[in-house]
Design an enzyme around this catalytic site. Sequence first.
Site, PDB file in Angstrom:
ATOM      1  N   ARG A 181      -1.964   3.262  -5.738  1.00 26.52           N
ATOM      2  CA  ARG A 181      -0.445   4.083  -6.062  1.00 26.52           C
ATOM      3  C   ARG A 181       0.025   4.347  -4.828  1.00 26.52           C
ATOM      4  O   ARG A 181       1.593   4.332  -4.068  1.00 26.52           O
ATOM      5  CB  ARG A 181       0.159   4.139  -7.609  1.00 26.52           C
ATOM      6  CG  ARG A 181      -0.244   3.241  -8.730  1.00 26.52           C
ATOM      7  CD  ARG A 181       0.671   3.911  -9.763  1.00 26.52           C
ATOM      8  NE  ARG A 181       2.012   4.269  -9.856  1.00 26.52           N
ATOM      9  CZ  ARG A 181       2.535   4.864 -10.474  1.00 26.52           C
ATOM     10  NH1 ARG A 181       2.304   4.776 -11.662  1.00 26.52           N
ATOM     11  NH2 ARG A 181       4.109   4.528 -10.744  1.00 26.52           N
ATOM     12  N   CYS A 230       4.732  12.565  -9.156  1.00 27.54           N
ATOM     13  CA  CYS A 230       3.906  11.724  -9.351  1.00 27.54           C
ATOM     14  C   CYS A 230       5.310  10.606  -9.966  1.00 27.54           C
ATOM     15  O   CYS A 230       5.841  10.284  -9.231  1.00 27.54           O
ATOM     16  CB  CYS A 230       3.229  11.820 -11.088  1.00 27.54           C
ATOM     17  SG  CYS A 230       4.367  11.718 -12.874  1.00 27.54           S
TER      18      CYS A 230
END
Length: 273
Positions: A181, A230
Amino acid sequence: MTTRDQVLITAAELAGLLQSGEPVTVLDVRWRLDAPDGHPAYLDGHLPGAVYVSLDDDLSDHTVTGRGRHPLPPGDRLQEALRRWGVRSDQLVVVYDDWNRVGSARAWWVLTAAGLENVRILDGGLVAWRSSGGSVETGPVEPSPGNVTVAHDDLYAGAQPTLTADQTTDVALFDSRAPERYRGEAEPLDPVAGHIPGAKNLPFGRVLTQDGTLAAEDHLLPDGPVGVYCGSGVTAAVVVAAFAAAGRQVALYPGSWSEWCSDPARPVARGAE
Protein backbone atom coordinates in the site's frame (compact mmCIF):
# COMPACT_ATOMS: atom_id res chain seq x y z
CA MET A 1 6.77 2.75 37.57
CA THR A 2 8.60 2.28 34.29
CA THR A 3 7.62 4.02 31.07
CA ARG A 4 6.34 0.69 29.77
CA ASP A 5 4.14 0.26 32.83
CA GLN A 6 2.54 3.62 32.11
CA VAL A 7 1.28 2.33 28.75
CA LEU A 8 0.93 -1.46 29.09
CA ILE A 9 -0.31 -4.02 31.59
CA THR A 10 0.34 -7.76 31.44
CA ALA A 11 -2.37 -10.38 31.71
CA ALA A 12 -0.92 -11.55 35.02
CA GLU A 13 -0.93 -8.02 36.43
CA LEU A 14 -4.52 -7.42 35.37
CA ALA A 15 -5.62 -10.78 36.79
CA GLY A 16 -4.04 -9.86 40.10
CA LEU A 17 -5.89 -6.55 40.22
CA LEU A 18 -9.23 -8.15 39.40
CA GLN A 19 -8.74 -10.95 41.94
CA SER A 20 -7.86 -8.43 44.67
CA GLY A 21 -11.02 -6.45 44.03
CA GLU A 22 -9.08 -3.40 42.88
CA PRO A 23 -11.46 -1.12 40.94
CA VAL A 24 -10.63 -1.40 37.25
CA THR A 25 -12.68 -0.48 34.20
CA VAL A 26 -12.02 -2.99 31.42
CA LEU A 27 -12.98 -2.04 27.86
CA ASP A 28 -13.23 -4.54 25.00
CA VAL A 29 -12.32 -2.74 21.75
CA ARG A 30 -12.45 -5.48 19.14
CA TRP A 31 -12.12 -4.18 15.59
CA ARG A 32 -10.47 -5.36 12.43
CA LEU A 33 -10.61 -4.32 8.80
CA ASP A 34 -12.61 -7.37 7.76
CA ALA A 35 -14.85 -7.33 10.85
CA PRO A 36 -15.29 -3.78 12.15
CA ASP A 37 -18.20 -4.79 14.41
CA GLY A 38 -16.68 -6.75 17.26
CA HIS A 39 -19.86 -6.93 19.34
CA PRO A 40 -20.87 -10.50 18.37
CA ALA A 41 -17.39 -11.77 19.31
CA TYR A 42 -17.57 -9.80 22.56
CA LEU A 43 -20.87 -11.44 23.50
CA ASP A 44 -19.37 -14.88 22.83
CA GLY A 45 -16.61 -14.31 25.37
CA HIS A 46 -14.90 -11.35 27.04
CA LEU A 47 -12.80 -10.54 30.07
CA PRO A 48 -14.74 -10.50 33.36
CA GLY A 49 -16.69 -7.25 33.67
CA ALA A 50 -15.50 -5.90 30.33
CA VAL A 51 -17.69 -3.37 28.52
CA TYR A 52 -17.82 -3.37 24.72
CA VAL A 53 -16.58 -0.26 22.88
CA SER A 54 -17.29 0.31 19.20
CA LEU A 55 -14.29 1.82 17.44
CA ASP A 56 -16.46 2.96 14.53
CA ASP A 57 -19.34 4.36 16.59
CA ASP A 58 -17.66 5.61 19.77
CA LEU A 59 -14.01 6.28 18.93
CA SER A 60 -14.73 7.94 15.56
CA ASP A 61 -17.09 10.60 14.25
CA HIS A 62 -18.34 9.73 10.78
CA THR A 63 -20.41 12.91 10.55
CA VAL A 64 -17.17 14.82 9.89
CA THR A 65 -16.08 15.11 6.26
CA GLY A 66 -12.62 15.75 4.85
CA ARG A 67 -10.79 14.29 7.86
CA GLY A 68 -10.29 10.74 6.67
CA ARG A 69 -12.18 7.52 7.23
CA HIS A 70 -12.03 7.61 11.05
CA PRO A 71 -12.26 11.24 12.23
CA LEU A 72 -11.73 11.73 15.95
CA PRO A 73 -14.84 11.99 18.16
CA PRO A 74 -15.69 15.37 19.72
CA GLY A 75 -15.38 15.95 23.45
CA ASP A 76 -19.07 15.90 24.33
CA ARG A 77 -19.68 12.60 22.56
CA LEU A 78 -16.56 11.03 24.01
CA GLN A 79 -17.47 12.10 27.55
CA GLU A 80 -20.96 10.63 27.16
CA ALA A 81 -19.46 7.36 25.95
CA LEU A 82 -16.88 7.23 28.75
CA ARG A 83 -19.57 7.67 31.36
CA ARG A 84 -21.74 5.05 29.67
CA TRP A 85 -18.82 2.62 29.88
CA GLY A 86 -18.45 3.32 33.60
CA VAL A 87 -15.13 5.14 33.39
CA ARG A 88 -14.34 7.03 36.61
CA SER A 89 -11.78 9.76 37.12
CA ASP A 90 -9.99 7.92 39.95
CA GLN A 91 -9.94 4.48 38.38
CA LEU A 92 -7.58 2.52 36.14
CA VAL A 93 -8.85 1.83 32.62
CA VAL A 94 -7.58 -1.24 30.77
CA VAL A 95 -8.31 -1.61 27.05
CA TYR A 96 -7.87 -4.78 25.03
CA ASP A 97 -8.61 -6.30 21.62
CA ASP A 98 -8.11 -9.53 19.69
CA TRP A 99 -6.24 -8.29 16.61
CA ASN A 100 -2.72 -6.86 16.63
CA ARG A 101 -3.46 -4.28 19.39
CA VAL A 102 -5.26 -2.10 16.83
CA GLY A 103 -8.53 -1.47 18.67
CA SER A 104 -6.87 -1.08 22.05
CA ALA A 105 -4.19 1.27 20.71
CA ARG A 106 -6.87 3.49 19.14
CA ALA A 107 -8.77 3.56 22.44
CA TRP A 108 -5.59 4.23 24.44
CA TRP A 109 -4.67 7.09 22.11
CA VAL A 110 -8.11 8.73 22.11
CA LEU A 111 -8.54 8.43 25.88
CA THR A 112 -5.06 9.68 26.76
CA ALA A 113 -5.32 12.47 24.17
CA ALA A 114 -8.55 13.51 25.90
CA GLY A 115 -6.67 13.86 29.18
CA LEU A 116 -7.17 10.51 30.93
CA GLU A 117 -3.87 9.64 32.58
CA ASN A 118 -4.50 6.13 33.89
CA VAL A 119 -5.10 4.05 30.75
CA ARG A 120 -3.28 0.82 29.94
CA ILE A 121 -3.27 -1.53 26.95
CA LEU A 122 -3.47 -5.24 27.76
CA ASP A 123 -0.18 -6.39 26.27
CA GLY A 124 -0.82 -9.34 24.00
CA GLY A 125 -4.57 -8.76 24.03
CA LEU A 126 -7.20 -11.46 24.47
CA VAL A 127 -4.79 -14.20 23.38
CA ALA A 128 -2.43 -13.33 26.23
CA TRP A 129 -5.33 -13.35 28.68
CA ARG A 130 -6.51 -16.79 27.57
CA SER A 131 -2.95 -18.16 27.43
CA SER A 132 -2.35 -17.10 31.03
CA GLY A 133 -5.42 -19.04 32.15
CA GLY A 134 -7.72 -16.04 32.45
CA SER A 135 -11.44 -16.75 32.48
CA VAL A 136 -14.00 -15.19 30.15
CA GLU A 137 -17.66 -14.31 30.50
CA THR A 138 -20.43 -14.24 27.93
CA GLY A 139 -23.22 -11.77 27.35
CA PRO A 140 -23.36 -7.99 27.84
CA VAL A 141 -22.15 -6.05 30.88
CA GLU A 142 -24.12 -3.05 32.19
CA PRO A 143 -21.75 -0.91 34.28
CA SER A 144 -22.68 1.78 36.77
CA PRO A 145 -22.43 5.23 35.16
CA GLY A 146 -19.00 6.83 35.23
CA ASN A 147 -18.10 10.37 36.24
CA VAL A 148 -15.13 11.27 34.06
CA THR A 149 -14.95 14.75 32.54
CA VAL A 150 -13.03 15.71 29.40
CA ALA A 151 -12.48 19.06 27.74
CA HIS A 152 -15.08 19.80 25.08
CA ASP A 153 -13.03 22.40 23.21
CA ASP A 154 -9.69 21.73 21.55
CA LEU A 155 -9.84 18.16 22.85
CA TYR A 156 -6.77 16.81 21.09
CA ALA A 157 -4.37 19.69 21.68
CA GLY A 158 -1.55 18.72 23.97
CA ALA A 159 -1.83 15.42 25.83
CA GLN A 160 -0.88 13.48 22.69
CA PRO A 161 1.00 15.27 19.89
CA THR A 162 -0.87 15.42 16.59
CA LEU A 163 -0.10 16.58 13.07
CA THR A 164 -2.22 18.32 10.48
CA ALA A 165 -1.63 17.63 6.80
CA ASP A 166 0.46 20.79 6.53
CA GLN A 167 2.61 19.81 9.53
CA THR A 168 3.69 16.47 8.08
CA THR A 169 6.68 18.20 6.47
CA ASP A 170 7.91 19.37 9.89
CA VAL A 171 8.84 15.88 11.13
CA ALA A 172 10.50 12.67 10.04
CA LEU A 173 7.36 11.00 8.72
CA PHE A 174 6.56 7.28 8.71
CA ASP A 175 3.77 5.38 6.96
CA SER A 176 2.65 2.38 9.01
CA ARG A 177 0.64 0.63 6.28
CA ALA A 178 1.66 -2.57 4.52
CA PRO A 179 4.55 -2.13 2.05
CA GLU A 180 2.40 -2.75 -1.03
CA ARG A 181 0.00 0.00 0.00
CA TYR A 182 2.88 2.34 0.79
CA ARG A 183 4.40 1.70 -2.65
CA GLY A 184 1.03 2.26 -4.32
CA GLU A 185 0.86 -1.24 -5.78
CA ALA A 186 -2.44 -1.99 -4.02
CA GLU A 187 -5.05 0.17 -2.34
CA PRO A 188 -8.13 -1.70 -1.12
CA LEU A 189 -9.67 1.11 0.92
CA ASP A 190 -8.89 4.58 -0.43
CA PRO A 191 -9.49 6.08 -3.90
CA VAL A 192 -5.82 6.93 -4.52
CA ALA A 193 -2.79 4.65 -4.11
CA GLY A 194 0.60 5.81 -2.91
CA HIS A 195 2.10 7.65 0.06
CA ILE A 196 2.89 11.13 1.32
CA PRO A 197 6.09 12.37 -0.36
CA GLY A 198 9.09 12.05 1.94
CA ALA A 199 7.49 9.45 4.20
CA LYS A 200 9.32 6.21 4.94
CA ASN A 201 7.61 2.88 5.45
CA LEU A 202 7.36 1.39 8.94
CA PRO A 203 4.61 -1.27 8.84
CA PHE A 204 2.95 -1.41 12.23
CA GLY A 205 3.63 -5.13 12.45
CA ARG A 206 7.29 -4.31 13.07
CA VAL A 207 6.46 -3.14 16.59
CA LEU A 208 4.64 -6.40 17.40
CA THR A 209 6.29 -9.62 18.53
CA GLN A 210 5.06 -13.06 17.45
CA ASP A 211 2.86 -13.29 20.54
CA GLY A 212 1.25 -9.91 19.88
CA THR A 213 3.03 -7.91 22.56
CA LEU A 214 4.45 -4.48 21.79
CA ALA A 215 8.21 -4.15 21.38
CA ALA A 216 9.40 -1.03 19.56
CA GLU A 217 13.11 -0.67 18.91
CA ASP A 218 14.42 2.89 19.05
CA HIS A 219 16.82 2.34 16.15
CA LEU A 220 13.78 2.28 13.85
CA LEU A 221 13.38 6.03 14.31
CA PRO A 222 15.78 8.92 13.74
CA ASP A 223 16.55 11.55 16.33
CA GLY A 224 14.27 14.56 16.48
CA PRO A 225 10.52 14.97 15.95
CA VAL A 226 8.79 11.98 14.40
CA GLY A 227 5.28 11.55 13.02
CA VAL A 228 3.33 8.53 11.86
CA TYR A 229 0.23 7.92 9.77
CA CYS A 230 -1.64 4.97 8.25
CA GLY A 231 -4.84 4.74 6.25
CA SER A 232 -7.14 6.48 8.71
CA GLY A 233 -5.26 7.04 11.97
CA VAL A 234 -6.11 3.66 13.50
CA THR A 235 -3.22 1.21 12.99
CA ALA A 236 -0.71 4.07 13.32
CA ALA A 237 -1.78 4.33 16.97
CA VAL A 238 -0.13 0.93 17.51
CA VAL A 239 3.20 2.49 16.52
CA VAL A 240 2.60 5.50 18.77
CA ALA A 241 1.77 3.24 21.73
CA ALA A 242 4.74 0.94 21.16
CA PHE A 243 7.20 3.80 21.13
CA ALA A 244 5.49 5.47 24.09
CA ALA A 245 6.06 2.26 26.04
CA ALA A 246 9.72 2.47 25.00
CA GLY A 247 9.95 6.08 26.18
CA ARG A 248 9.74 7.78 22.79
CA GLN A 249 7.06 10.29 21.83
CA VAL A 250 5.66 10.05 18.29
CA ALA A 251 3.05 12.40 16.82
CA LEU A 252 -0.01 10.99 15.05
CA TYR A 253 -1.50 12.39 11.86
CA PRO A 254 -5.13 11.42 12.64
CA GLY A 255 -6.54 12.00 9.15
CA SER A 256 -3.72 9.95 7.62
CA TRP A 257 -3.68 8.82 3.99
CA SER A 258 -7.48 8.85 3.61
CA GLU A 259 -7.51 12.57 4.44
CA TRP A 260 -4.36 13.38 2.47
CA CYS A 261 -5.50 11.75 -0.77
CA SER A 262 -8.99 13.29 -0.59
CA ASP A 263 -7.48 16.60 -1.76
CA PRO A 264 -6.34 16.27 -5.40
CA ALA A 265 -4.02 19.24 -4.91
CA ARG A 266 -1.80 17.25 -2.53
CA PRO A 267 1.14 15.43 -4.12
CA VAL A 268 1.33 11.65 -4.18
CA ALA A 269 4.47 9.51 -4.21
CA ARG A 270 4.69 5.89 -5.36
CA GLY A 271 7.34 3.24 -5.32
CA ALA A 272 10.01 2.40 -2.76
CA GLU A 273 11.62 4.95 -0.47
